[in-house]
Structure formats: C-alpha cells, structure tokens
Design a protein around this motif. Sequence first.
Motif, PDB file in Angstrom:
ATOM      1  N   LEU A  13       0.847  -1.188   0.000  1.00  0.00           N
ATOM      2  CA  LEU A  13       0.000   0.000   0.000  1.00  0.00           C
ATOM      3  C   LEU A  13       0.883   1.239   0.000  1.00  0.00           C
ATOM      4  O   LEU A  13       1.902   1.285   0.699  1.00  0.00           O
ATOM      5  CB  LEU A  13      -0.918   0.034   1.230  1.00  0.00           C
ATOM      6  CG  LEU A  13      -2.053  -0.982   1.300  1.00  0.00           C
ATOM      7  CD1 LEU A  13      -2.763  -0.862   2.647  1.00  0.00           C
ATOM      8  CD2 LEU A  13      -3.039  -0.797   0.165  1.00  0.00           C
ATOM      9  N   LEU A  50      -6.729  -7.555   5.310  1.00  0.00           N
ATOM     10  CA  LEU A  50      -6.488  -7.338   3.890  1.00  0.00           C
ATOM     11  C   LEU A  50      -5.606  -8.433   3.309  1.00  0.00           C
ATOM     12  O   LEU A  50      -5.826  -8.888   2.180  1.00  0.00           O
ATOM     13  CB  LEU A  50      -5.840  -5.971   3.686  1.00  0.00           C
ATOM     14  CG  LEU A  50      -5.476  -5.573   2.257  1.00  0.00           C
ATOM     15  CD1 LEU A  50      -6.712  -5.589   1.362  1.00  0.00           C
ATOM     16  CD2 LEU A  50      -4.828  -4.192   2.241  1.00  0.00           C
ATOM     17  N   SER A  51      -4.622  -8.886   4.062  1.00  0.00           N
ATOM     18  CA  SER A  51      -3.741  -9.943   3.569  1.00  0.00           C
ATOM     19  C   SER A  51      -4.482 -11.266   3.403  1.00  0.00           C
ATOM     20  O   SER A  51      -4.120 -12.089   2.560  1.00  0.00           O
ATOM     21  CB  SER A  51      -2.562 -10.141   4.527  1.00  0.00           C
ATOM     22  OG  SER A  51      -2.961 -10.801   5.720  1.00  0.00           O
ATOM     23  N   PRO A  54      -7.992 -10.697  -0.274  1.00  0.00           N
ATOM     24  CA  PRO A  54      -7.596  -9.766  -1.337  1.00  0.00           C
ATOM     25  C   PRO A  54      -8.767  -9.018  -1.964  1.00  0.00           C
ATOM     26  O   PRO A  54      -8.564  -7.979  -2.598  1.00  0.00           O
ATOM     27  CB  PRO A  54      -6.909 -10.680  -2.357  1.00  0.00           C
ATOM     28  CG  PRO A  54      -6.465 -11.877  -1.568  1.00  0.00           C
ATOM     29  CD  PRO A  54      -7.526 -12.068  -0.524  1.00  0.00           C
ATOM     30  N   ARG A  57      -8.911  -5.322  -1.307  1.00  0.00           N
ATOM     31  CA  ARG A  57      -7.873  -4.412  -1.788  1.00  0.00           C
ATOM     32  C   ARG A  57      -8.404  -3.184  -2.520  1.00  0.00           C
ATOM     33  O   ARG A  57      -7.912  -2.068  -2.304  1.00  0.00           O
ATOM     34  CB  ARG A  57      -6.868  -5.167  -2.658  1.00  0.00           C
ATOM     35  CG  ARG A  57      -5.780  -4.274  -3.234  1.00  0.00           C
ATOM     36  CD  ARG A  57      -4.543  -5.028  -3.582  1.00  0.00           C
ATOM     37  NE  ARG A  57      -3.909  -5.561  -2.397  1.00  0.00           N
ATOM     38  CZ  ARG A  57      -3.109  -4.851  -1.605  1.00  0.00           C
ATOM     39  NH1 ARG A  57      -2.869  -3.575  -1.879  1.00  0.00           N
ATOM     40  NH2 ARG A  57      -2.558  -5.388  -0.554  1.00  0.00           N
ATOM     41  N   TYR A  60      -8.990  -0.008  -0.525  1.00  0.00           N
ATOM     42  CA  TYR A  60      -7.822   0.760  -0.121  1.00  0.00           C
ATOM     43  C   TYR A  60      -7.122   1.390  -1.325  1.00  0.00           C
ATOM     44  O   TYR A  60      -6.685   2.538  -1.262  1.00  0.00           O
ATOM     45  CB  TYR A  60      -6.866  -0.135   0.672  1.00  0.00           C
ATOM     46  CG  TYR A  60      -7.469  -0.606   1.967  1.00  0.00           C
ATOM     47  CD1 TYR A  60      -7.307   0.137   3.141  1.00  0.00           C
ATOM     48  CD2 TYR A  60      -8.237  -1.764   2.038  1.00  0.00           C
ATOM     49  CE1 TYR A  60      -7.888  -0.269   4.334  1.00  0.00           C
ATOM     50  CE2 TYR A  60      -8.817  -2.183   3.218  1.00  0.00           C
ATOM     51  CZ  TYR A  60      -8.645  -1.434   4.365  1.00  0.00           C
ATOM     52  OH  TYR A  60      -9.225  -1.824   5.544  1.00  0.00           O
ATOM     53  N   ASP A  61      -7.040   0.651  -2.416  1.00  0.00           N
ATOM     54  CA  ASP A  61      -6.376   1.182  -3.606  1.00  0.00           C
ATOM     55  C   ASP A  61      -7.097   2.399  -4.175  1.00  0.00           C
ATOM     56  O   ASP A  61      -6.467   3.296  -4.735  1.00  0.00           O
ATOM     57  CB  ASP A  61      -6.290   0.105  -4.693  1.00  0.00           C
ATOM     58  CG  ASP A  61      -5.271  -0.976  -4.368  1.00  0.00           C
ATOM     59  OD1 ASP A  61      -4.404  -0.736  -3.499  1.00  0.00           O
ATOM     60  OD2 ASP A  61      -5.326  -2.059  -4.976  1.00  0.00           O
TER      61      ASP A  61
END
Length: 249
Positions: A13, A50-51, A54, A57, A60-61
């Motif tokens: 991130l 988050l890990s 997925p 993601r 956040y992206d």
Amino acid sequence: MPSSLPVRRLLDLDFADLPLQGMLALLAKRPAEAPFGYIVTPNADHLVRLSRDPALRPLYDEAMLRLLDSRVVARIAGLLGLDAPAVVPGSDLTAALIASLPPDEKVTVLGLPPTALEQLASRTGLRRIAHHNPPMGFDRDPAAFEAAVRFIEENPARYSFLAVGSPRQERVAQAVAARGRGRGVGLCIGASLLFLTGEERRAPGLVQRAGMEWAWRMLQDPKRLARRYLVDSPAIIALLRREARQRKG
C-alpha cells in the motif's frame, strides 16, 4: 491530492508520508466542492484482514489517501529495517479536524446512536450535523446500503465522517466515490467520534506514545476486542518479516 505528496510503500500500500499537521494543511487546501474522495486509516487489524482477503484491496487502492494508523506497525517495521510512513491515527486526525471547524460548518456523520450524536454536538459546538445511523448489518441489505450511500451524496460537506466500522465504512466510501455524485472528503475513522463524545475513553497520551493504546482499548472492552488484539493482529509481525526478507532478497 497533489502529485508531489510524499508516500512510502508498506505491505503493498502507498501511504501518505506526512505528519498530522501537514495532513491538516493539505486537507484545508482542498475545495469543499471538490469531487468526493475518501481517506482510509489502516491499522494492524485492517492490514492482517487485507492480507487474508484480497477482495478488500480495491477499498484501499481507490482511496484518495491512505494513512498509517498504528504506531505498533511503524515500530515493528523499523526494527525490521523497513521505512514506515508517518503515523497519523484516525482518532487524532478526527479530533484535530473537528477542532478546526467553526460552529456553523456543516459536517456529515454516518454512524453513532442519537445519544452519542447529542454529546458530539454538545462537546464540539457544531450546530449543523447531518446524521444517519444505518441499521446493524446494513452492508448486507442492498436497500439499507443504498440509503447510506445516498445520504452521503445528498448531504455534501467538506468533511463526512464514516463511523460504521471497517470494512463497512470503506465500502460506503468507495461506492460514493465511484458514482461521482458526492462532494468533499470522506474519512473512514471507526470509533474516533466516540472518543470525542465521551462514550469511550481514549488511552492517555503517554500510553498512546508508548504504542500500547491497543492494550488500553482491549482492557476497556475485552469481550469484543481480545481476539482482535491477541489472536488476529499479531499476524502483522509475520507479514512485516516477509516483506523485509523480500526487500533484502
């Protein structure tokens, strides 16, 4: 946000690398009528989740800004030789932003029961709070989720505080940003407003600076938070160790 904004990459991130005061100055320059963009404040729990999932993601992206919320994560990263971004806890950012607003500034709040909202108004002096508290499980009810998104769109403000927990608040913010009808900045800040209302007590400054705020919160509500802090969040150490090995390799 300016292309010159300093960033540091950690756990895949790109985090903004500005201290709190720099972040406040940056947000103050953004026009209130600018298209809706949102800020996420990942802590250790969010990063571990988050890990493992997925599918989260894009939440956040697609955020306008990502701020590291955890002094613990920053310190572990440093011990492992990783350059961590500046730590800007969502609770600190929320308190500072609200303190900077005049009483007649309009703000929008998603979350908080009515009694807590009354306390927020009383303690901060804010007189123009647009408020919607969606029902439990609203993110699994298409109609209730749509109502939450529309509320943000129909009540534009320089700052909208999304306080319905992660990843629900990030999902609402992503939906508002994607539709392109909202305005201002959405802050995904979890329980931060509860500290301002007095509904929850935040750890003393010394405890915060020592990186032990998580222990303080757990002791306040062990039934809800013990698993998060003692079982789930420690996986952040393995994630950071893996990243440190990859960078050295």
